[in-house]
Design a protein around this motif. Sequence first.
Motif, PDB file in Angstrom:
ATOM      1  N   ASP A 146       0.825  -1.207   0.000  1.00 18.79           N
ATOM      2  CA  ASP A 146       0.000   0.000   0.000  1.00 18.79           C
ATOM      3  C   ASP A 146       0.860   1.259   0.000  1.00 18.79           C
ATOM      4  OD1 ASP A 146      -2.296  -1.534  -0.010  1.00 18.79           O
ATOM      5  OD2 ASP A 146      -2.720  -1.250   2.140  1.00 18.79           O
ATOM      6  N   ARG A 147       1.929   1.254   0.800  1.00 18.08           N
ATOM      7  CA  ARG A 147       2.804   2.432   0.876  1.00 18.08           C
ATOM      8  C   ARG A 147       3.502   2.656  -0.450  1.00 18.08           C
ATOM      9  NH1 ARG A 147       2.560   6.459   1.182  1.00 18.08           N
ATOM     10  NH2 ARG A 147       4.083   7.932   1.873  1.00 18.08           N
TER      11      ARG A 147
ATOM     12  N   LYS B 257       2.521   1.636  -3.435  1.00 20.45           N
ATOM     13  CA  LYS B 257       1.522   2.066  -4.421  1.00 20.45           C
ATOM     14  C   LYS B 257       1.190   3.541  -4.259  1.00 20.45           C
ATOM     15  CE  LYS B 257      -0.636  -2.472  -4.818  1.00 20.45           C
ATOM     16  NZ  LYS B 257      -1.796  -3.289  -4.440  1.00 20.45           N
ATOM     17  N   ALA B 258       1.085   4.006  -3.023  1.00 19.17           N
ATOM     18  CA  ALA B 258       0.792   5.422  -2.780  1.00 19.17           C
ATOM     19  C   ALA B 258       1.923   6.297  -3.315  1.00 19.17           C
ATOM     20  CB  ALA B 258       0.573   5.670  -1.286  1.00 19.17           C
ATOM     21  N   TRP B 259       3.164   5.888  -3.084  1.00 21.91           N
ATOM     22  CA  TRP B 259       4.287   6.662  -3.613  1.00 21.91           C
ATOM     23  C   TRP B 259       4.299   6.641  -5.137  1.00 21.91           C
ATOM     24  CZ3 TRP B 259       8.539   4.713   0.225  1.00 21.91           C
ATOM     25  CH2 TRP B 259       8.544   5.526   1.353  1.00 21.91           C
TER      26      TRP B 259
ATOM     27  N   ASN C  24       1.810   6.498  -7.033  1.00 20.60           N
ATOM     28  CA  ASN C  24       0.733   7.392  -7.455  1.00 20.60           C
ATOM     29  C   ASN C  24       0.929   8.815  -6.966  1.00 20.60           C
ATOM     30  OD1 ASN C  24      -0.757   5.405  -8.850  1.00 20.60           O
ATOM     31  ND2 ASN C  24      -1.531   4.624  -6.917  1.00 20.60           N
TER      32      ASN C  24
ATOM     33  N   GLU D 234       1.224   9.988  -3.925  1.00 20.06           N
ATOM     34  CA  GLU D 234       0.448  10.320  -2.741  1.00 20.06           C
ATOM     35  C   GLU D 234       1.369  10.199  -1.533  1.00 20.06           C
ATOM     36  OE1 GLU D 234      -2.622   7.405  -2.708  1.00 20.06           O
ATOM     37  OE2 GLU D 234      -3.367   7.982  -4.676  1.00 20.06           O
ATOM     38  N   LYS D 235       1.675  11.319  -0.895  1.00 25.15           N
ATOM     39  CA  LYS D 235       2.562  11.264   0.281  1.00 25.15           C
ATOM     40  C   LYS D 235       1.810  10.716   1.400  1.00 25.15           C
ATOM     41  CE  LYS D 235       5.931  14.668  -0.826  1.00 25.15           C
ATOM     42  NZ  LYS D 235       6.715  15.747  -0.365  1.00 25.15           N
TER      43      LYS D 235
END
Length: 72
Positions: free
Chosen positions: A62-63, A65-67, A69, A71-72
């Motif tokens: 999840d972390r 994938k957020a990076w 995308n 997303e911090k």
Amino acid sequence: MSEATVKSRPFIALNIAVLTVSDTRTLTDDKSGDIIVQRLQASGHKLEDRDIVRDDLDLVADRLKAWINNEK
């Protein structure tokens, strides 16, 4: 790649995120993460983000994938 080739290329600074996977570390006692950050910044790169997540595959994924995308 020859040393001459490496020296002739211009330096390109990278935006780098550092992720520590640990069930026990925090940002205040993550010594290995601190060393990585110090070295990347001393080399001229930018610390884009830094985080610590528990040793859990879903949390790590999840972390990341957020990076990916942005997303911090």
